[in-house]
Write an enzyme that holds these catalytic residues in place. Sequence first.
Site, short mmCIF file in Angstrom:
data_model
loop_
_atom_site.label_atom_id
_atom_site.label_comp_id
_atom_site.label_asym_id
_atom_site.label_seq_id
_atom_site.Cartn_x
_atom_site.Cartn_y
_atom_site.Cartn_z
N ALA A 75 0.86 -1.18 0.00
CA ALA A 75 0.00 0.00 0.00
C ALA A 75 0.90 1.23 0.00
O ALA A 75 2.05 1.18 0.44
CB ALA A 75 -0.90 -0.02 1.23
N GLY B 292 0.80 -5.05 0.96
CA GLY B 292 -0.40 -5.15 0.13
C GLY B 292 -0.14 -5.79 -1.22
O GLY B 292 -1.05 -6.36 -1.83
N GLU C 153 -0.38 -9.36 -0.50
CA GLU C 153 -1.79 -9.65 -0.22
C GLU C 153 -2.62 -9.65 -1.52
O GLU C 153 -3.50 -10.49 -1.70
CB GLU C 153 -2.34 -8.61 0.77
CG GLU C 153 -1.73 -8.77 2.15
CD GLU C 153 -2.03 -7.60 3.07
OE1 GLU C 153 -1.66 -6.46 2.72
OE2 GLU C 153 -2.61 -7.83 4.14
N GLU D 221 4.86 -5.04 7.16
CA GLU D 221 4.10 -3.97 7.82
C GLU D 221 4.56 -3.72 9.25
O GLU D 221 4.50 -2.60 9.75
CB GLU D 221 2.60 -4.30 7.83
CG GLU D 221 1.91 -4.20 6.47
CD GLU D 221 1.94 -5.49 5.67
OE1 GLU D 221 2.76 -6.40 5.98
OE2 GLU D 221 1.15 -5.59 4.72
N1 CAA Z 1 4.60 3.20 -0.89
C1 CAA Z 1 4.99 4.30 -1.55
N2 CAA Z 1 6.18 4.41 -2.17
C2 CAA Z 1 7.00 3.34 -2.14
C3 CAA Z 1 6.63 2.14 -1.51
C4 CAA Z 1 5.36 2.09 -0.87
N3 CAA Z 1 4.89 0.95 -0.25
N4 CAA Z 1 7.65 1.25 -1.65
C5 CAA Z 1 8.60 1.87 -2.37
N5 CAA Z 1 8.22 3.15 -2.66
C6 CAA Z 1 8.97 4.15 -3.41
C7 CAA Z 1 10.13 4.69 -2.57
O1 CAA Z 1 9.69 5.69 -1.66
C8 CAA Z 1 11.04 5.22 -3.65
O2 CAA Z 1 10.53 6.47 -4.08
P1 CAA Z 1 11.57 7.71 -4.31
O3 CAA Z 1 12.47 7.26 -5.42
O4 CAA Z 1 10.66 8.85 -4.70
O5 CAA Z 1 12.29 7.90 -3.02
C9 CAA Z 1 10.82 4.24 -4.81
O6 CAA Z 1 9.59 3.56 -4.53
C10 CAA Z 1 11.93 3.20 -4.89
O7 CAA Z 1 12.06 2.60 -3.61
P2 CAA Z 1 13.46 2.44 -2.86
O8 CAA Z 1 14.38 3.58 -3.22
O9 CAA Z 1 13.18 2.22 -1.41
O10 CAA Z 1 14.01 1.11 -3.56
P3 CAA Z 1 14.92 -0.03 -2.91
O11 CAA Z 1 15.26 -0.95 -4.03
O12 CAA Z 1 16.03 0.55 -2.11
O13 CAA Z 1 13.96 -0.80 -1.87
C11 CAA Z 1 11.92 -1.89 -1.16
C12 CAA Z 1 12.83 -1.48 -2.36
C13 CAA Z 1 12.62 -2.92 -0.30
C14 CAA Z 1 10.67 -2.48 -1.78
C15 CAA Z 1 11.59 -0.62 -0.33
O14 CAA Z 1 11.14 0.42 -1.18
C16 CAA Z 1 10.55 -0.85 0.72
O15 CAA Z 1 10.84 -1.39 1.77
N6 CAA Z 1 9.30 -0.41 0.45
C17 CAA Z 1 8.22 -0.49 1.41
C18 CAA Z 1 7.69 -1.90 1.54
C19 CAA Z 1 6.58 -1.95 2.59
O16 CAA Z 1 6.78 -1.63 3.73
N7 CAA Z 1 5.37 -2.36 2.18
C20 CAA Z 1 4.24 -2.46 3.06
C21 CAA Z 1 3.39 -1.21 2.95
S1 CAA Z 1 2.06 -1.16 4.14
C22 CAA Z 1 0.86 -2.16 3.49
O17 CAA Z 1 0.99 -2.68 2.42
C23 CAA Z 1 -0.38 -2.31 4.33
C24 CAA Z 1 -1.32 -3.37 3.85
O18 CAA Z 1 -1.38 -4.43 4.40
C25 CAA Z 1 -2.21 -3.14 2.72
#
Ligand code: CAA
Length: 262
Positions: free
Chosen positions: A69, A113, A116, A136
């Site tokens: 998400a 998400g 999911e 999460e």
């Molecule tokens: N939401 C919004 N933006 C996101 C995102 C997310 N879930 N995941 C990645 N991005 C964005 C980053 O902010 C980044 O944007 P910028 O270039 O503008 O800074 C871009 O995507 C690239 O990401 P990274 O620079 O972080 O890339 P990376 O290769 O170093 O890492 C990753 C990749 C491990 C996927 C890392 O981005 C990450 O940990 N993302 C979050 C994953 C996460 O926590 N997901 C769960 C979300 S909560 C949820 O989903 C609730 C639910 O149950 C529905």
Amino acid sequence: MTYECILTATQGAGPRKTGVITLNRPKALNALNDQLMNELGDALHAYEADEGIGCIVITGSERAFAAGADIPAMAQHSFMSAFKSGLISKNWEVLREIRKPVIAAVAGFALGGGCELAMMCDFIIAADTAKFGQPEIKLGIIPGAGGTQRLPRAVGKSKAMDMLLTARMMNADEAERAGLVSRVVPFEKLMDEALAAAEAINAMSGPSVMLIKELVNLAYQAPLSDAVAVERRYFHALFGTDDQREGMAAFVEKRAPVFRHS
Ligand code: CAA
């Protein structure tokens, strides 16, 4: 219809085609915001209503199926705003309304998400680059789109607890061993594999396909004896279809069946 966060295309050589939906917010690793989920819902409903479509494939990019998400969009929520707006529930449940098979073709990150969403599909075909996880807990929240429920059903309690509590990712081989995904293929072959699976399903009898999907999902909700009784009734009901007569006649006549989906 024009979409901004997804791409749609129709694929296939046979009379029934496959609707392909590509999640397309590359700069945010396909993070699932409201606009994307609303568009996904509209596209799914359009394919569901289209008699020429037998199957749907949802995919992402080489780098990410979806990284979860959209975190910045969620960050400002309070309990009351999350509760009142129906955060996650209102436009995420759409996949449960789709009666045609939906295949997830996953490469790269399928996190939160994203994992999911893949688990809401009927089965997952993974590229060897796929990484699944429910991180999460690192954000001070828990999964909100079924992760604590569907992951243990898919991989068992121990692995699900491990992934949910430590936030570690599972690679494609481990996901296949654990039963989360049905097949793993090299990234370059991912879409060919998913489309071939969809095409095989498109050639089957439509009523059988829809009933199998309904019954397999019932296996997660109903007691075994009740679900087996429902299966028996549907099994009997299919003897009223043209496709049953065609399928059995084709076997006896040693030819391929031509189903009319009726
Ligand atoms: N939401 C919004 N933006 C996101 C995102 C997310 N879930 N995941 C990645 N991005 C964005 C980053 O902010 C980044 O944007 P910028 O270039 O503008 O800074 C871009 O995507 C690239 O990401 P990274 O620079 O972080 O890339 P990376 O290769 O170093 O890492 C990753 C990749 C491990 C996927 C890392 O981005 C990450 O940990 N993302 C979050 C994953 C996460 O926590 N997901 C769960 C979300 S909560 C949820 O989903 C609730 C639910 O149950 C529905």
